[in-house]
Design a protein around this motif. Sequence first.
Motif, PDB file in Angstrom:
ATOM      1  N   LYS A 166       0.846  -1.203   0.000  1.00 45.89           N
ATOM      2  CA  LYS A 166       0.000   0.000   0.000  1.00 45.89           C
ATOM      3  C   LYS A 166       0.877   1.247   0.000  1.00 45.89           C
ATOM      4  O   LYS A 166       1.765   1.396   0.848  1.00 45.89           O
ATOM      5  CB  LYS A 166      -0.906   0.024   1.230  1.00 45.89           C
ATOM      6  CG  LYS A 166      -1.990  -1.038   1.237  1.00 45.89           C
ATOM      7  CD  LYS A 166      -2.849  -0.903   2.498  1.00 45.89           C
ATOM      8  CE  LYS A 166      -4.028  -1.860   2.493  1.00 45.89           C
ATOM      9  NZ  LYS A 166      -4.847  -1.733   3.710  1.00 45.89           N
TER      10      LYS A 166
ATOM     11  N   THR B 170       0.322   4.924   0.520  1.00 50.42           N
ATOM     12  CA  THR B 170      -0.714   5.847   0.957  1.00 50.42           C
ATOM     13  C   THR B 170      -0.231   6.725   2.098  1.00 50.42           C
ATOM     14  O   THR B 170       0.681   6.345   2.838  1.00 50.42           O
ATOM     15  CB  THR B 170      -1.967   5.062   1.410  1.00 50.42           C
ATOM     16  OG1 THR B 170      -2.953   5.964   1.934  1.00 50.42           O
ATOM     17  CG2 THR B 170      -1.628   4.045   2.487  1.00 50.42           C
TER      18      THR B 170
ATOM     19  N   GLN C 203      -2.383   7.481   4.360  1.00 49.51           N
ATOM     20  CA  GLN C 203      -3.331   7.099   5.417  1.00 49.51           C
ATOM     21  C   GLN C 203      -2.749   5.944   6.220  1.00 49.51           C
ATOM     22  O   GLN C 203      -3.001   4.775   5.950  1.00 49.51           O
ATOM     23  CB  GLN C 203      -4.676   6.707   4.799  1.00 49.51           C
ATOM     24  CG  GLN C 203      -5.790   6.570   5.816  1.00 49.51           C
ATOM     25  CD  GLN C 203      -7.108   6.221   5.153  1.00 49.51           C
ATOM     26  OE1 GLN C 203      -7.218   5.199   4.484  1.00 49.51           O
ATOM     27  NE2 GLN C 203      -8.121   7.065   5.323  1.00 49.51           N
TER      28      GLN C 203
ATOM     29  N   SER D 213      -7.713   4.977  -0.522  1.00 46.16           N
ATOM     30  CA  SER D 213      -7.456   4.289   0.738  1.00 46.16           C
ATOM     31  C   SER D 213      -8.613   4.540   1.686  1.00 46.16           C
ATOM     32  O   SER D 213      -9.069   5.687   1.825  1.00 46.16           O
ATOM     33  CB  SER D 213      -6.152   4.768   1.372  1.00 46.16           C
ATOM     34  OG  SER D 213      -5.038   4.303   0.657  1.00 46.16           O
TER      35      SER D 213
ATOM     36  N   THR E 154     -12.208   8.102   3.752  1.00 43.28           N
ATOM     37  CA  THR E 154     -11.548   7.801   2.475  1.00 43.28           C
ATOM     38  C   THR E 154     -10.606   8.914   2.047  1.00 43.28           C
ATOM     39  O   THR E 154     -10.947  10.101   2.124  1.00 43.28           O
ATOM     40  CB  THR E 154     -12.601   7.592   1.370  1.00 43.28           C
ATOM     41  OG1 THR E 154     -13.470   6.525   1.752  1.00 43.28           O
ATOM     42  CG2 THR E 154     -11.946   7.261   0.035  1.00 43.28           C
TER      43      THR E 154
ATOM     44  N   GLN F 154      -4.507   7.910  -3.980  1.00 42.16           N
ATOM     45  CA  GLN F 154      -3.435   7.149  -3.363  1.00 42.16           C
ATOM     46  C   GLN F 154      -2.978   6.088  -4.379  1.00 42.16           C
ATOM     47  O   GLN F 154      -3.343   6.164  -5.550  1.00 42.16           O
ATOM     48  CB  GLN F 154      -3.925   6.514  -2.064  1.00 42.16           C
ATOM     49  CG  GLN F 154      -4.578   7.491  -1.094  1.00 42.16           C
ATOM     50  CD  GLN F 154      -3.625   8.542  -0.576  1.00 42.16           C
ATOM     51  OE1 GLN F 154      -2.731   8.260   0.208  1.00 42.16           O
ATOM     52  NE2 GLN F 154      -3.804   9.792  -1.025  1.00 42.16           N
TER      53      GLN F 154
ATOM     54  N   GLN G 287      -1.121   1.830  -5.121  1.00 43.26           N
ATOM     55  CA  GLN G 287      -0.688   0.502  -4.726  1.00 43.26           C
ATOM     56  C   GLN G 287       0.564   0.154  -5.522  1.00 43.26           C
ATOM     57  O   GLN G 287       0.677   0.508  -6.691  1.00 43.26           O
ATOM     58  CB  GLN G 287      -1.772  -0.540  -5.022  1.00 43.26           C
ATOM     59  CG  GLN G 287      -3.082  -0.295  -4.307  1.00 43.26           C
ATOM     60  CD  GLN G 287      -4.141  -1.306  -4.730  1.00 43.26           C
ATOM     61  OE1 GLN G 287      -3.988  -2.001  -5.732  1.00 43.26           O
ATOM     62  NE2 GLN G 287      -5.213  -1.388  -3.969  1.00 43.26           N
TER      63      GLN G 287
ATOM     64  N   SER H 182     -10.668   0.263  -4.121  1.00 46.24           N
ATOM     65  CA  SER H 182     -10.005   0.893  -2.974  1.00 46.24           C
ATOM     66  C   SER H 182      -9.244  -0.161  -2.185  1.00 46.24           C
ATOM     67  O   SER H 182      -9.449  -1.372  -2.345  1.00 46.24           O
ATOM     68  CB  SER H 182     -11.029   1.578  -2.068  1.00 46.24           C
ATOM     69  OG  SER H 182     -11.729   2.597  -2.751  1.00 46.24           O
ATOM     70  N   GLN H 183      -8.355   0.306  -1.313  1.00 44.98           N
ATOM     71  CA  GLN H 183      -7.647  -0.566  -0.375  1.00 44.98           C
ATOM     72  C   GLN H 183      -8.119  -0.218   1.030  1.00 44.98           C
ATOM     73  O   GLN H 183      -8.313   0.949   1.356  1.00 44.98           O
ATOM     74  CB  GLN H 183      -6.134  -0.386  -0.521  1.00 44.98           C
ATOM     75  CG  GLN H 183      -5.649   1.048  -0.486  1.00 44.98           C
ATOM     76  CD  GLN H 183      -4.238   1.203  -1.019  1.00 44.98           C
ATOM     77  OE1 GLN H 183      -3.614   0.262  -1.499  1.00 44.98           O
ATOM     78  NE2 GLN H 183      -3.702   2.416  -0.935  1.00 44.98           N
TER      79      GLN H 183
ATOM     80  N   SER I  41      -6.149  -5.839   6.875  1.00 44.79           N
ATOM     81  CA  SER I  41      -5.763  -5.072   5.691  1.00 44.79           C
ATOM     82  C   SER I  41      -6.265  -5.833   4.478  1.00 44.79           C
ATOM     83  O   SER I  41      -6.007  -7.037   4.347  1.00 44.79           O
ATOM     84  CB  SER I  41      -4.235  -4.926   5.644  1.00 44.79           C
ATOM     85  OG  SER I  41      -3.830  -4.308   4.445  1.00 44.79           O
TER      86      SER I  41
ATOM     87  N   ARG J 163      -7.036  -5.678   0.126  1.00 41.91           N
ATOM     88  CA  ARG J 163      -6.902  -5.019  -1.165  1.00 41.91           C
ATOM     89  C   ARG J 163      -6.898  -6.067  -2.276  1.00 41.91           C
ATOM     90  O   ARG J 163      -6.737  -7.263  -2.020  1.00 41.91           O
ATOM     91  CB  ARG J 163      -5.617  -4.188  -1.251  1.00 41.91           C
ATOM     92  CG  ARG J 163      -4.347  -4.980  -1.086  1.00 41.91           C
ATOM     93  CD  ARG J 163      -3.096  -4.230  -1.474  1.00 41.91           C
ATOM     94  NE  ARG J 163      -2.937  -4.126  -2.906  1.00 41.91           N
ATOM     95  CZ  ARG J 163      -1.780  -3.930  -3.531  1.00 41.91           C
ATOM     96  NH1 ARG J 163      -0.668  -3.784  -2.826  1.00 41.91           N
ATOM     97  NH2 ARG J 163      -1.700  -3.853  -4.843  1.00 41.91           N
TER      98      ARG J 163
END
Length: 459
Positions: free
Chosen positions: A69, A71, A73, A118, A162, A166, A168, A255-256, A266, A268
Motif C-alpha cells: 500500500k 498511501t 493514510q 485508501s 476515504t 493514493q 498501490q 479501494s484498499q 488489511s 486489497r
Amino acid sequence: MLNSLWLETAYPRETYLPPSSDTTCDVCIIGGGLCGLTAAYLLAKSGKKVLLLEKDRILEGASGNTTGKLTTQHDLVYADILKTFGAESAKVYYKTNDQAIRFAQSIAEGDELRPSNSVLFARTAIGVDALRKEADAYETLGIPFDRRLNCELPITVKETLTLSDQAQLHPVRFGQHIAKLAVSEGAQLCEKSDVRSMNLKNKSLQLASGIVITFDELLLCTHYPIEALRGMNIMKLEVKRSYLLSAPADMPLQSQYLSVDEPKRSIRTVFIDGRPHFLLGGEDHKAGVTGDTDLNYNRLAEELQSVYHLGEPIHSWSAQDPSTPDLIPYAGPISAAMPYVHICTGFRKWGMTNSLAAAQIVTDQITGQPNPAIALYSPDRTGFGTLLLQALKTTGFVLKEFTGGHLTRTDAPICTHMGCRTRWNKGDETWDCPCHGSRFRKDGSVLEGPATRPLDLKE
C-alpha cells in the motif's frame, strides 16, 4: 505454501556481484530494500559515489513481504501526531509522505504502480468514535477526505474515512526498477555482501569475505539498525509481526481497506499482469513471542473462505517492522557524536511511503539540501521522558524473555545479537528472537537483524 506473491511474480532477477577488492566510496548503504535502493538512486543522481551492500538478495526482506500500500493514510495516526507534535509537524508528515507517492508515480512503469483510494473502516461504536476523531484531525490539517460510506466488501461497516489519489505498488518490481535506475546513475549494488565488523571511528567496515570498505557517510537501511546500541535506539524500537494471504479472485476492488477495530485487517486487490489477486492481512503480535504461527495463517485462511467465499490461499507470507515511541520514523544521524552514520527505520508497517520519504530526507541531509522533514524524522528528537518510558517497557519485556527463554527453552539456539534464546516459528520455519526481532533460517543463517552472525545449532 509460504511464499510471497511479490517475490514469486518479480521481474527476472539481476545478479549484483559482491565487491572483489577493497573499496572507497562517498556513501556506503547497508540494506537492499526499497529504502536503501531509493537512497542509492537519489545519492548517485546527486553525484555521490555510492556502494550498497546487501547480505542476501535485494528486496527479499521486508520490502518483498509487505502489503504494497502506497498511501498517506497510515491507520489512525494524524490525531495522535497533531496532539504530540502540533499542526505544522503533522502537516509536514502528511506532505512528506504525499511527495513520496508522487515520486513513485513519476518513475514507475507498467503495473508496478496502480492508482487507488485508501479507506479506513469501522465496524463498532468505539471504532466509529476513533474514526471521527481522525476525520477531525484531517479537517484541521487540511487533508482532503470523504466521509461518505464507501465499502465494496461483503461485511457490515458502520463508517468509513476515504483518501483519494493514493496508490498501490508491486513492491518488488518497483524496487527492481529503482535498482536499475541507481545503477544507471553510477551506484554499485552488491549482493551476498555480509557485513561482519565495523570501525565507525575510522569510517570503515569489513565484509565476511575480508574485503574492507572505507566511506565518508554510512547509511543503515537494515530494518532494525545493526548498530542499534549507539544512541540507545535499541531501547526505542518495538518490533511487531503480521501475516498475509492471497488467492486468485474476481474481486477488482477499487479501494484498499484497513479496519480500525480489532482484529485489524488489511484488504486489497492486487493486479499482476492483468490477473486479480485478493490480499488479506492481519494477526499482528510482538515479534518472536509465539511459535505456533500456523494459527495466525489459519485464522486468516478461515476468514478468506467463510467471509469472502474464496478458496485456499495460494500465497502466504509474513513480515515484521519496528515502531518508534511517537509514531514518526527515524531518518538521520544515529547520534550527535557520529553525524556521518545515518539510520532509516521505525516505519511502523507503512514502509512503502516512509521508506521513500526517509531516503529523500537522508539524501537531502547528506547533500546539504533543505527539507522540513529533517527535524521531524531526526533520531535524536525523542525526549527523555518518552525514551525512559519506552526503555522501561522494552527492557522489562526483554529481561522477561531473556530470563524465561533460558529457563524454559533450554534447547533453543541462542541469538547471536545479545544472547536471548530464540523460539521456533513453525509457520515460517525460522528461529525468531523475541528480544530484538532477529530472525534466522532453519540452517541458522541470519534472515534479518540486528544479529549479524549465524546461530550455533550444535551448542
